[in-house]
Design a protein around this motif. Structure first.
Motif, PDB file in Angstrom:
ATOM      1  N   ASP A 193       0.842  -1.213   0.000  1.00 16.51           N
ATOM      2  CA  ASP A 193       0.000   0.000   0.000  1.00 16.51           C
ATOM      3  C   ASP A 193       0.874   1.259   0.000  1.00 16.51           C
ATOM      4  O   ASP A 193       0.618   2.210  -0.732  1.00 16.51           O
ATOM      5  CB  ASP A 193      -0.897   0.039   1.252  1.00 16.51           C
ATOM      6  N   THR A 194       1.912   1.250   0.847  1.00 16.40           N
ATOM      7  CA  THR A 194       2.805   2.410   0.957  1.00 16.40           C
ATOM      8  C   THR A 194       3.537   2.648  -0.362  1.00 16.40           C
ATOM      9  O   THR A 194       3.664   3.790  -0.815  1.00 16.40           O
ATOM     10  CB  THR A 194       3.856   2.172   2.079  1.00 16.40           C
ATOM     11  N   ILE A 195       4.012   1.573  -0.972  1.00 11.77           N
ATOM     12  CA  ILE A 195       4.771   1.713  -2.226  1.00 11.77           C
ATOM     13  C   ILE A 195       3.846   2.191  -3.359  1.00 11.77           C
ATOM     14  O   ILE A 195       4.218   3.071  -4.145  1.00 11.77           O
ATOM     15  CB  ILE A 195       5.487   0.388  -2.579  1.00 11.77           C
ATOM     16  N   VAL A 196       2.634   1.653  -3.407  1.00 10.43           N
ATOM     17  CA  VAL A 196       1.670   2.073  -4.440  1.00 10.43           C
ATOM     18  C   VAL A 196       1.338   3.561  -4.255  1.00 10.43           C
ATOM     19  O   VAL A 196       1.280   4.330  -5.219  1.00 10.43           O
ATOM     20  CB  VAL A 196       0.392   1.201  -4.398  1.00 10.43           C
ATOM     21  N   GLU A 197       1.149   3.970  -3.001  1.00 11.52           N
ATOM     22  CA  GLU A 197       0.843   5.383  -2.704  1.00 11.52           C
ATOM     23  C   GLU A 197       1.992   6.276  -3.164  1.00 11.52           C
ATOM     24  O   GLU A 197       1.780   7.329  -3.767  1.00 11.52           O
ATOM     25  CB  GLU A 197       0.619   5.529  -1.195  1.00 11.52           C
ATOM     26  N   ASP A 198       3.211   5.825  -2.881  1.00 10.30           N
ATOM     27  CA  ASP A 198       4.402   6.569  -3.274  1.00 10.30           C
ATOM     28  C   ASP A 198       4.433   6.758  -4.804  1.00 10.30           C
ATOM     29  O   ASP A 198       4.654   7.867  -5.301  1.00 10.30           O
ATOM     30  CB  ASP A 198       5.636   5.779  -2.792  1.00 10.30           C
ATOM     31  N   VAL A 199       4.194   5.693  -5.531  1.00 13.37           N
ATOM     32  CA  VAL A 199       4.195   5.771  -6.999  1.00 13.37           C
ATOM     33  C   VAL A 199       3.063   6.687  -7.479  1.00 13.37           C
ATOM     34  O   VAL A 199       3.244   7.522  -8.363  1.00 13.37           O
ATOM     35  CB  VAL A 199       4.069   4.352  -7.626  1.00 13.37           C
ATOM     36  N   ASN A 200       1.896   6.549  -6.849  1.00 16.04           N
ATOM     37  CA  ASN A 200       0.737   7.373  -7.218  1.00 16.04           C
ATOM     38  C   ASN A 200       0.985   8.862  -7.009  1.00 16.04           C
ATOM     39  O   ASN A 200       0.493   9.692  -7.767  1.00 16.04           O
ATOM     40  CB  ASN A 200      -0.477   6.968  -6.378  1.00 16.04           C
ATOM     41  N   ASN A 201       1.750   9.180  -5.962  1.00 17.03           N
ATOM     42  CA  ASN A 201       1.953  10.577  -5.593  1.00 17.03           C
ATOM     43  C   ASN A 201       2.987  11.308  -6.439  1.00 17.03           C
ATOM     44  O   ASN A 201       3.252  12.479  -6.205  1.00 17.03           O
ATOM     45  CB  ASN A 201       2.383  10.679  -4.123  1.00 17.03           C
ATOM     46  N   HIS A 202       3.634  10.606  -7.366  1.00 17.37           N
ATOM     47  CA  HIS A 202       4.683  11.238  -8.164  1.00 17.37           C
ATOM     48  C   HIS A 202       4.389  11.133  -9.661  1.00 17.37           C
ATOM     49  O   HIS A 202       3.908  10.106 -10.124  1.00 17.37           O
ATOM     50  CB  HIS A 202       6.048  10.617  -7.844  1.00 17.37           C
ATOM     51  N   ASP A 203       4.692  12.226 -10.376  1.00 20.15           N
ATOM     52  CA  ASP A 203       4.496  12.228 -11.828  1.00 20.15           C
ATOM     53  C   ASP A 203       5.674  11.569 -12.538  1.00 20.15           C
ATOM     54  O   ASP A 203       5.548  11.058 -13.640  1.00 20.15           O
ATOM     55  CB  ASP A 203       4.398  13.669 -12.362  1.00 20.15           C
ATOM     56  N   THR A 204       6.836  11.663 -11.890  1.00 25.68           N
ATOM     57  CA  THR A 204       8.050  11.124 -12.506  1.00 25.68           C
ATOM     58  C   THR A 204       8.615  10.005 -11.633  1.00 25.68           C
ATOM     59  O   THR A 204       8.782  10.180 -10.427  1.00 25.68           O
ATOM     60  CB  THR A 204       9.117  12.235 -12.654  1.00 25.68           C
ATOM     61  N   ILE A 205       8.897   8.880 -12.274  1.00 24.65           N
ATOM     62  CA  ILE A 205       9.455   7.724 -11.565  1.00 24.65           C
ATOM     63  C   ILE A 205      10.868   7.505 -12.106  1.00 24.65           C
ATOM     64  O   ILE A 205      11.052   7.426 -13.324  1.00 24.65           O
ATOM     65  CB  ILE A 205       8.638   6.437 -11.838  1.00 24.65           C
ATOM     66  N   VAL A 206      11.841   7.442 -11.210  1.00 24.30           N
ATOM     67  CA  VAL A 206      13.214   7.157 -11.646  1.00 24.30           C
ATOM     68  C   VAL A 206      13.634   5.799 -11.091  1.00 24.30           C
ATOM     69  O   VAL A 206      13.599   5.580  -9.880  1.00 24.30           O
ATOM     70  CB  VAL A 206      14.197   8.251 -11.157  1.00 24.30           C
ATOM     71  N   ILE A 207      13.988   4.918 -11.998  1.00 26.93           N
ATOM     72  CA  ILE A 207      14.461   3.586 -11.596  1.00 26.93           C
ATOM     73  C   ILE A 207      15.919   3.496 -12.015  1.00 26.93           C
ATOM     74  O   ILE A 207      16.246   3.667 -13.186  1.00 26.93           O
ATOM     75  CB  ILE A 207      13.629   2.481 -12.285  1.00 26.93           C
ATOM     76  N   SER A 208      16.782   3.279 -11.049  1.00 21.21           N
ATOM     77  CA  SER A 208      18.202   3.193 -11.344  1.00 21.21           C
ATOM     78  C   SER A 208      18.672   1.806 -10.940  1.00 21.21           C
ATOM     79  O   SER A 208      18.549   1.428  -9.770  1.00 21.21           O
ATOM     80  CB  SER A 208      18.925   4.288 -10.551  1.00 21.21           C
ATOM     81  N   THR A 209      19.188   1.046 -11.886  1.00 16.63           N
ATOM     82  CA  THR A 209      19.429  -0.369 -11.576  1.00 16.63           C
ATOM     83  C   THR A 209      20.583  -0.974 -12.370  1.00 16.63           C
ATOM     84  O   THR A 209      20.785  -0.613 -13.527  1.00 16.63           O
ATOM     85  CB  THR A 209      18.151  -1.192 -11.882  1.00 16.63           C
ATOM     86  N   PRO A 210      21.318  -1.884 -11.743  1.00 16.46           N
ATOM     87  CA  PRO A 210      22.253  -2.687 -12.532  1.00 16.46           C
ATOM     88  C   PRO A 210      21.505  -3.848 -13.186  1.00 16.46           C
ATOM     89  O   PRO A 210      20.375  -4.163 -12.778  1.00 16.46           O
ATOM     90  CB  PRO A 210      23.224  -3.230 -11.472  1.00 16.46           C
ATOM     91  N   ILE A 211      22.114  -4.440 -14.185  1.00 25.03           N
ATOM     92  CA  ILE A 211      21.608  -5.711 -14.717  1.00 25.03           C
ATOM     93  C   ILE A 211      22.292  -6.824 -13.925  1.00 25.03           C
ATOM     94  O   ILE A 211      23.512  -6.813 -13.752  1.00 25.03           O
ATOM     95  CB  ILE A 211      21.920  -5.858 -16.228  1.00 25.03           C
ATOM     96  N   TYR A 212      21.489  -7.721 -13.379  1.00 26.28           N
ATOM     97  CA  TYR A 212      22.027  -8.896 -12.676  1.00 26.28           C
ATOM     98  C   TYR A 212      21.576 -10.144 -13.416  1.00 26.28           C
ATOM     99  O   TYR A 212      20.375 -10.346 -13.611  1.00 26.28           O
ATOM    100  CB  TYR A 212      21.497  -8.959 -11.233  1.00 26.28           C
ATOM    101  N   ASN A 213      22.539 -10.950 -13.784  1.00 27.67           N
ATOM    102  CA  ASN A 213      22.221 -12.206 -14.480  1.00 27.67           C
ATOM    103  C   ASN A 213      21.214 -11.994 -15.619  1.00 27.67           C
ATOM    104  O   ASN A 213      20.197 -12.663 -15.697  1.00 27.67           O
ATOM    105  CB  ASN A 213      21.790 -13.278 -13.480  1.00 27.67           C
ATOM    106  N   PHE A 214      21.541 -10.990 -16.417  1.00 24.37           N
ATOM    107  CA  PHE A 214      20.821 -10.673 -17.669  1.00 24.37           C
ATOM    108  C   PHE A 214      19.412 -10.134 -17.453  1.00 24.37           C
ATOM    109  O   PHE A 214      18.651  -9.987 -18.401  1.00 24.37           O
ATOM    110  CB  PHE A 214      20.792 -11.906 -18.611  1.00 24.37           C
ATOM    111  N   SER A 215      19.079  -9.815 -16.199  1.00 25.45           N
ATOM    112  CA  SER A 215      17.717  -9.366 -15.936  1.00 25.45           C
ATOM    113  C   SER A 215      17.698  -8.406 -14.752  1.00 25.45           C
ATOM    114  O   SER A 215      18.715  -7.799 -14.421  1.00 25.45           O
ATOM    115  CB  SER A 215      16.838 -10.596 -15.688  1.00 25.45           C
ATOM    116  N   ALA A 216      16.522  -8.299 -14.109  1.00 22.11           N
ATOM    117  CA  ALA A 216      16.377  -7.370 -12.981  1.00 22.11           C
ATOM    118  C   ALA A 216      16.958  -7.972 -11.702  1.00 22.11           C
ATOM    119  O   ALA A 216      16.772  -9.160 -11.444  1.00 22.11           O
ATOM    120  CB  ALA A 216      14.891  -7.077 -12.770  1.00 22.11           C
TER     121      ALA A 216
END
Ligand SMILES: Cc1cc2nc3c(=O)[nH]c(=O)nc-3n(C[C@H](O)[C@H](O)[C@H](O)COP(=O)(O)O)c2cc1C
Length: 143
Positions: A17-40
Motif C-alpha cells: 500500500d505504501t509503495i503504491v501510494e508513493d508511486v501514485n503521488n509522483h508524476d516522474t518515476i526514476v528507476i536506477s538499476t544494474p543488470i544482474y544475471n541478464f535481468s532485474a
C-alpha cells in the motif's frame, strides 16, 4: 463479489500500500538499476511485485489487463558490466518496458550505462551528460 480482507491480510499488504501510494503521488518515476544475471536484480523484482496491485495499478477487463497509472513519465537508468542493452541477452529492458506499460506507464526513457567493464570512462561521461541535460530541461521549465 467483494470479499473483506482479514486483519492479517491488511497487515501483509501494508508495505505494498505504501509503495503504491508513493508511486501514485509522483508524476516522474526514476528507476536506477544494474543488470544482474541478464535481468532485474531481485530487489527491483520485489518492488514490482509490490506495485502490481489489481484495481490499484492495473485491472482486468474483457479486453485484457489495463494499466491504471496515468500521465506519468519513467526514467530507467541501467548499468551493466558486459551485457549490451537491447541485445538478445538483455532480458531486463523488455521486461521493464512491459511491466511499466502493464501498470499504465508508457512514457519511458531508458538511459544506458552498459558494458562498463570495457568502458574507458567515455560512456560513463556521456551518460552523466545525458542525466545532467534532464536537470537543465527542468530548470528551463521553471524559469
Ligand atoms: C550478482 C551479479 C550479477 C551480475 N550480472 C550481470 C549480468 O548479467 N550482465 C552484466 O553485464 N553485468 C552483470 N553484473 C555486473 C553489474 O551489472 C555491474 O556491477 C553494475 O552494473 C555496476 O557497475 P560497476 O560494477 O561498474 O559499478 C552482475 C553483478 C552482480 C553483483
Amino acid at each position: 463479489m467483494i470479499v473483506k480482507k482479514t486483519f492479517e491480510q491488511k497487515e501483509a499488504l501494508k508495505l505494498s500500500d505504501t509503495i503504491v501510494e508513493d508511486v501514485n503521488n509522483h508524476d516522474t518515476i526514476v528507476i536506477s538499476t544494474p543488470i544482474y544475471n541478464f535481468s532485474a536484480p531481485a530487489v527491483l523484482k520485489a518492488w514490482a511485485d509490490m506495485v502490481a496491485r489489481v484495481n490499484k495499478t492495473f485491472s482486468y477487463t474483457e479486453n485484457g489487463p489495463v494499466g491504471l497509472l496515468k500521465d506519468k513519465k519513467a526514467y530507467v537508468v541501467i548499468s551493466s558490466g558486459g551485457t549490451k542493452v537491447g541485445s538478445e541477452i538483455d532480458f531486463f529492458t523488455p521486461w521493464m518496458k512491459h511491466f511499466l506499460k502493464f501498470i499504465g506507464i508508457t512514457d519511458v526513457e531508458f538511459i544506458s550505462a552498459d558494458q562498463l567493464m570495457s568502458d574507458d570512462g567515455t560512456k560513463l561521461q556521456l551518460v552523466k551528460n545525458q542525466i545532467d541535460e534532464l536537470f537543465v530541461d527542468d530548470k528551463k521549465e521553471v524559469a
